[in-house]
Design an enzyme around this catalytic site. Sequence first.
Site, PDB file in Angstrom:
ATOM      1  N   LYS A   1       5.269  11.223  16.910  1.00  0.00           N
ATOM      2  CA  LYS A   1       4.015  10.932  16.614  1.00  0.00           C
ATOM      3  C   LYS A   1       2.944  10.436  17.646  1.00  0.00           C
ATOM      4  CE  LYS A   1       5.696   9.232  12.037  1.00  0.00           C
ATOM      5  NZ  LYS A   1       5.381  10.381  11.111  1.00  0.00           N
TER       6      LYS A   1
ATOM      7  N   GLN B   1       2.231   4.405  12.744  1.00  0.00           N
ATOM      8  CA  GLN B   1       0.999   4.853  12.709  1.00  0.00           C
ATOM      9  C   GLN B   1       0.083   4.340  13.562  1.00  0.00           C
ATOM     10  OE1 GLN B   1       0.439   7.913  11.285  1.00  0.00           O
ATOM     11  NE2 GLN B   1       2.388   8.108  10.365  1.00  0.00           N
TER      12      GLN B   1
ATOM     13  N   CYS C   1       6.152  10.115   1.819  1.00  0.00           N
ATOM     14  CA  CYS C   1       6.918   9.208   1.539  1.00  0.00           C
ATOM     15  C   CYS C   1       6.678   7.864   1.142  1.00  0.00           C
ATOM     16  CB  CYS C   1       7.724   9.155   2.931  1.00  0.00           C
ATOM     17  SG  CYS C   1       8.773  10.692   3.611  1.00  0.00           S
TER      18      CYS C   1
ATOM     19  N   HIS D   1       6.165   2.976   3.484  1.00  0.00           N
ATOM     20  CA  HIS D   1       6.834   4.092   3.830  1.00  0.00           C
ATOM     21  C   HIS D   1       8.536   3.945   3.230  1.00  0.00           C
ATOM     22  CE1 HIS D   1       8.980   7.673   5.961  1.00  0.00           C
ATOM     23  NE2 HIS D   1       7.816   8.219   6.100  1.00  0.00           N
TER      24      HIS D   1
ATOM     25  N   ASP E   1       6.260  -1.955  11.268  1.00  0.00           N
ATOM     26  CA  ASP E   1       6.379  -0.557  11.245  1.00  0.00           C
ATOM     27  C   ASP E   1       5.265  -0.231  11.990  1.00  0.00           C
ATOM     28  OD1 ASP E   1       6.429   2.143  10.964  1.00  0.00           O
ATOM     29  OD2 ASP E   1       6.735   2.140   8.729  1.00  0.00           O
TER      30      ASP E   1
END
Length: 420
Positions: free
Chosen positions: A231, A208, A374, A128, A205
């Site tokens: 999220k 998700q 992104c 991202h 990261d």
Amino acid sequence: MTFTPIPTLADSLRADFPILNRKVHDRPLVYLDNAATSQKPLAVLNTLQDYYQGYNANVHRGVHTLSAQATDAYEGARDKVAQFINARSRQEIVYTRNASEAINLVAYSWAMNTLQPGDEIILSVMEHHSNLIPWQFVAQKTGAVLKFVELSKTQEFDLSHYQTLLSEKTKLVAIVHVSNTLGCINPVTEICRLGHDQGAKVLIDACQSVPHMAVDVQAMDCDWLVASGHKMCGPTGIGFLYGKLDLLRSMPPFLGGGEMIADVFLDHATYADLPHKFEAGTPAIAEAIALGAAVDYLTQIGMDSIHGYEAELTQYLFQRLGELPELTIYGPTPNAQGTNRAALASFTAGEVHPHDLSTILDQAGIAIRAGHHCTQPLHRHLNAQSTARASLYFYNTLAEIDQFIAALQEAIAFFGTVFA
């Protein structure tokens, strides 16, 4: 392990999300844009209202009742986040506005003060922009070199290529846990182990992954991990950075101001202990407290139950998408165990622009995402200017997937007529 079967989990929880009852263009909303942001349950919405109506006050320095109550709730939410990802200490959780700010904190506090010309930072082509641009800044300022892990033949993280990039020059590895475009679940524990074998620090990261599966930072052994509250059923404007305690203690403050100080003089200052050293100014109090409520909500459902249910949804989504020969679907095919990809699918439909598909689907009440998500470098790598993306969460159902597929078929047929 036995998971709650479809559709019981979603059916039992949909009433918690008032927005799912609304209509769009006189059609029932089918919300399939969860990778961009999740919807919020009543438990989170009520927590925000309760704070502002019942004990709105600034935290930490006040001795009156409202301030003490706000402080307890604010810091209690930190405890919940720490437990949620199995951090060793609550001091390892730093509140940030979002994951982007958390990555920038590491970039400016650690990397800008540590890396030297010729040091290497390993990323991947699927990152991202939030896990790419800060490291571009670092490379420009320090002379460090960026290297990128390519995709495997199945459009997953190429672990073999990663191993060839690692060397004694590698000082940082920053990798996404789950790709927001390809949906692949990357082998982060092995990525961390191999990076540490070369003496590198590793940042993950987890935007998700934290909302969709159990994440254990101790088992993973990452040095830093970032996530965004919005999220994971929480509010916007709140995220967090996890960092190993000794490492965070060694890093200088990122921003200066109130809250992050111990003693201030006209010409110098001393700084507060963790985590407050990195939390300058009045924080997002209501948002942090509501993030704690979101963690409670997800914990009550059970992350294993969420992941198992979503794995079944993913299997069905790909089965139905496979009925449309016009589609090119990116990322790996889901395996039976649901261990290789998340509940999202990015795709193209021949010459039909993804934005046009999204617009037609919106008329049917179906919300999907269209664009580069992104991940522009990844889209160039895939030779796709943009893609459409349907992303699921535990409140989605088989019936909603069927509605999506039916509307998608109609949209493709419509554009086929237009282009004929």
